[in-house]
Design a protein around this motif. Sequence first.
Motif, PDB file in Angstrom:
ATOM      1  N   VAL A 135      37.243  41.581  36.789  1.00 42.95           N
ATOM      2  CA  VAL A 135      37.730  40.728  35.699  1.00 42.95           C
ATOM      3  C   VAL A 135      39.249  40.674  35.790  1.00 42.95           C
ATOM      4  CG1 VAL A 135      37.804  40.306  33.223  1.00 42.95           C
ATOM      5  CG2 VAL A 135      35.807  41.430  34.225  1.00 42.95           C
ATOM      6  N   GLU A 136      39.778  39.512  36.132  1.00 38.88           N
ATOM      7  CA  GLU A 136      41.230  39.332  36.121  1.00 38.88           C
ATOM      8  C   GLU A 136      41.684  39.210  34.667  1.00 38.88           C
ATOM      9  OE1 GLU A 136      42.522  35.897  38.310  1.00 38.88           O
ATOM     10  OE2 GLU A 136      44.631  36.220  37.800  1.00 38.88           O
ATOM     11  N   ILE A 137      42.776  39.892  34.346  1.00 38.17           N
ATOM     12  CA  ILE A 137      43.235  39.944  32.951  1.00 38.17           C
ATOM     13  C   ILE A 137      44.758  39.828  32.918  1.00 38.17           C
ATOM     14  CG2 ILE A 137      43.342  41.393  30.870  1.00 38.17           C
ATOM     15  CD1 ILE A 137      40.765  42.823  31.973  1.00 38.17           C
ATOM     16  N   TYR A 171      50.854  43.425  40.632  1.00 34.26           N
ATOM     17  CA  TYR A 171      52.255  43.161  40.290  1.00 34.26           C
ATOM     18  C   TYR A 171      52.606  41.761  40.784  1.00 34.26           C
ATOM     19  CZ  TYR A 171      57.334  43.173  40.558  1.00 34.26           C
ATOM     20  OH  TYR A 171      58.654  42.822  40.442  1.00 34.26           O
ATOM     21  N   GLU A 172      52.795  40.870  39.820  1.00 36.63           N
ATOM     22  CA  GLU A 172      53.068  39.468  40.135  1.00 36.63           C
ATOM     23  C   GLU A 172      54.321  39.015  39.373  1.00 36.63           C
ATOM     24  OE1 GLU A 172      48.983  37.726  41.588  1.00 36.63           O
ATOM     25  OE2 GLU A 172      49.619  36.955  39.668  1.00 36.63           O
ATOM     26  N   PRO A 173      55.489  39.123  40.002  1.00 40.08           N
ATOM     27  CA  PRO A 173      56.701  38.651  39.314  1.00 40.08           C
ATOM     28  C   PRO A 173      56.551  37.180  38.949  1.00 40.08           C
ATOM     29  CG  PRO A 173      57.226  39.721  41.431  1.00 40.08           C
ATOM     30  CD  PRO A 173      55.751  39.551  41.383  1.00 40.08           C
ATOM     31  N   GLY A 219      51.261  40.195  44.234  1.00 41.11           N
ATOM     32  CA  GLY A 219      50.959  38.765  44.271  1.00 41.11           C
ATOM     33  C   GLY A 219      52.175  37.943  43.914  1.00 41.11           C
ATOM     34  N   GLY A 220      52.257  36.740  44.480  1.00 42.20           N
ATOM     35  CA  GLY A 220      53.369  35.830  44.210  1.00 42.20           C
ATOM     36  C   GLY A 220      53.957  35.308  45.504  1.00 42.20           C
ATOM     37  N   SER A 221      53.572  34.066  45.862  1.00 43.28           N
ATOM     38  CA  SER A 221      54.061  33.422  47.094  1.00 43.28           C
ATOM     39  C   SER A 221      53.756  34.237  48.347  1.00 43.28           C
ATOM     40  CB  SER A 221      55.565  33.134  47.008  1.00 43.28           C
ATOM     41  OG  SER A 221      55.818  32.112  46.062  1.00 43.28           O
ATOM     42  N   VAL A 222      52.627  34.934  48.332  1.00 48.34           N
ATOM     43  CA  VAL A 222      52.184  35.614  49.559  1.00 48.34           C
ATOM     44  C   VAL A 222      51.694  34.562  50.542  1.00 48.34           C
ATOM     45  CG1 VAL A 222      50.486  37.194  50.561  1.00 48.34           C
ATOM     46  CG2 VAL A 222      51.516  37.706  48.324  1.00 48.34           C
ATOM     47  N   ASP A 223      52.046  34.732  51.800  1.00 53.94           N
ATOM     48  CA  ASP A 223      51.503  33.868  52.849  1.00 53.94           C
ATOM     49  C   ASP A 223      51.392  34.674  54.142  1.00 53.94           C
ATOM     50  OD1 ASP A 223      54.062  33.944  53.946  1.00 53.94           O
ATOM     51  OD2 ASP A 223      54.630  31.997  53.112  1.00 53.94           O
ATOM     52  N   LEU A 277      46.871  42.719  48.410  1.00 51.88           N
ATOM     53  CA  LEU A 277      47.533  41.448  48.127  1.00 51.88           C
ATOM     54  C   LEU A 277      46.618  40.570  47.291  1.00 51.88           C
ATOM     55  CD1 LEU A 277      48.976  40.695  51.688  1.00 51.88           C
ATOM     56  CD2 LEU A 277      50.209  41.668  49.719  1.00 51.88           C
ATOM     57  N   PHE A 278      47.216  39.894  46.320  1.00 51.28           N
ATOM     58  CA  PHE A 278      46.485  38.954  45.478  1.00 51.28           C
ATOM     59  C   PHE A 278      47.149  37.594  45.707  1.00 51.28           C
ATOM     60  CE2 PHE A 278      45.189  37.854  40.857  1.00 51.28           C
ATOM     61  CZ  PHE A 278      44.061  37.220  41.316  1.00 51.28           C
ATOM     62  N   VAL A 279      46.400  36.674  46.302  1.00 55.37           N
ATOM     63  CA  VAL A 279      46.991  35.471  46.872  1.00 55.37           C
ATOM     64  C   VAL A 279      46.457  34.234  46.163  1.00 55.37           C
ATOM     65  CG1 VAL A 279      47.489  34.282  49.042  1.00 55.37           C
ATOM     66  CG2 VAL A 279      46.901  36.722  49.075  1.00 55.37           C
ATOM     67  N   GLY A 280      47.338  33.295  45.892  1.00 59.93           N
ATOM     68  CA  GLY A 280      46.931  32.010  45.351  1.00 59.93           C
ATOM     69  C   GLY A 280      46.894  30.952  46.435  1.00 59.93           C
ATOM     70  N   ARG A 281      47.878  30.047  46.367  1.00 59.90           N
ATOM     71  CA  ARG A 281      47.859  28.832  47.195  1.00 59.90           C
ATOM     72  C   ARG A 281      47.581  29.064  48.677  1.00 59.90           C
ATOM     73  NH1 ARG A 281      53.650  27.918  46.169  1.00 59.90           N
ATOM     74  NH2 ARG A 281      53.402  30.154  45.797  1.00 59.90           N
ATOM     75  N   ALA A 282      48.215  30.077  49.242  1.00 53.26           N
ATOM     76  CA  ALA A 282      48.134  30.262  50.698  1.00 53.26           C
ATOM     77  C   ALA A 282      46.730  30.653  51.157  1.00 53.26           C
ATOM     78  CB  ALA A 282      49.147  31.306  51.150  1.00 53.26           C
TER      79      ALA A 282
HETATM   80  O1  LIG Z   1      46.793  34.648  41.323  1.00 55.26           O
HETATM   81  C1  LIG Z   1      47.621  34.613  42.210  1.00 55.26           C
HETATM   82  C2  LIG Z   1      49.039  34.555  41.948  1.00 55.26           C
HETATM   83  O2  LIG Z   1      49.318  33.896  40.766  1.00 55.26           O
HETATM   84  C3  LIG Z   1      49.869  34.103  43.108  1.00 55.26           C
HETATM   85  O3  LIG Z   1      49.836  32.710  43.272  1.00 55.26           O
HETATM   86  P1  LIG Z   1      50.600  32.069  44.523  1.00 55.26           P
HETATM   87  O4  LIG Z   1      50.194  32.897  45.730  1.00 55.26           O
HETATM   88  O5  LIG Z   1      50.135  30.674  44.595  1.00 55.26           O
HETATM   89  O6  LIG Z   1      52.067  32.222  44.252  1.00 55.26           O
END
Ligand SMILES: O=C[C@H](O)COP(=O)(O)O
Length: 241
Positions: free
Chosen positions: A92-94, A165-167, A201-205, A221-226
């Motif tokens: 569960v993401e919170i 940890y996601e700045p 997490g945060g702009s990981v690629d 690592l917790f990754v979004g867009r990439a």
């Molecule tokens: O849930 C993932 C984070 O908000 C990171 O998102 P991002 O990798 O697109 O910056």
Amino acid sequence: MSRWIGTSFKMTKTRSEAASYAARVRAAVGDGIDGVQPFLIPSATAVSVVADTLGPGSPVLTGVQNAHWDDEGAWTGEISVPQAADAGARLVEIGHSERRAHFAETDDTVRLKTAAALRHGLTPLVCVGESAAARDAGRGADVVRAQAEAALEGQSDPGAVLLAYEPVWAIGEHGRPPRPEEIAPALAALAELPARAVLYGGSVDLRNAPWLLELPGVQGLFVGRAAWDVDAFLDLVALGL
Ligand SMILES: O=C[C@H](O)COP(=O)(O)O
């Protein structure tokens, strides 16, 4: 200890797209990869199809992006932890910063939701992170520590909680990748807490993931867009080896 490598689809992908993605991941991961714990967090509409595609007991975990602290009731638009579990979620993401900023998520609701996840045997993935203003004022680590301590306070099993940890200044299309010295203080602060693991997490690629994974205090690592392209996600999973 395994490295956690996962993605949130945020508000992207149809059920069909999410199922195709999950099928590719399941095929690539097989019975599991030593040293890596992959996870997928789709939109609520696709949680059950992703969990079903990954299969029971899958080495790839499915999560939800949010769940309410109450088990049931008149909370229009919300889903509960038991409902998330029924759909196949194990995480569960919170408290993601987008929810804190746009949906009135507070340290109090984060703590209640963390308790609900633990109460039902799901793993909370609690997101914490400082704003650019707090970073520039030299308060980043203090803000992050306070958010994490608030989430863990009074929990039955804080050692089961994952912290991400996601700045805020690093997240999303308006964010920018961090420099190591910008995130080291908060990572050091989080390492002192009794959580199960700390993810960044945060702009990981694919370019920055190798050094991020080597930073002290980073266990995943917790990754979004990439990672929304499945080939890129599988490359990131391979980096976790
Ligand atoms: O849930 C993932 C984070 O908000 C990171 O998102 P991002 O990798 O697109 O910056």
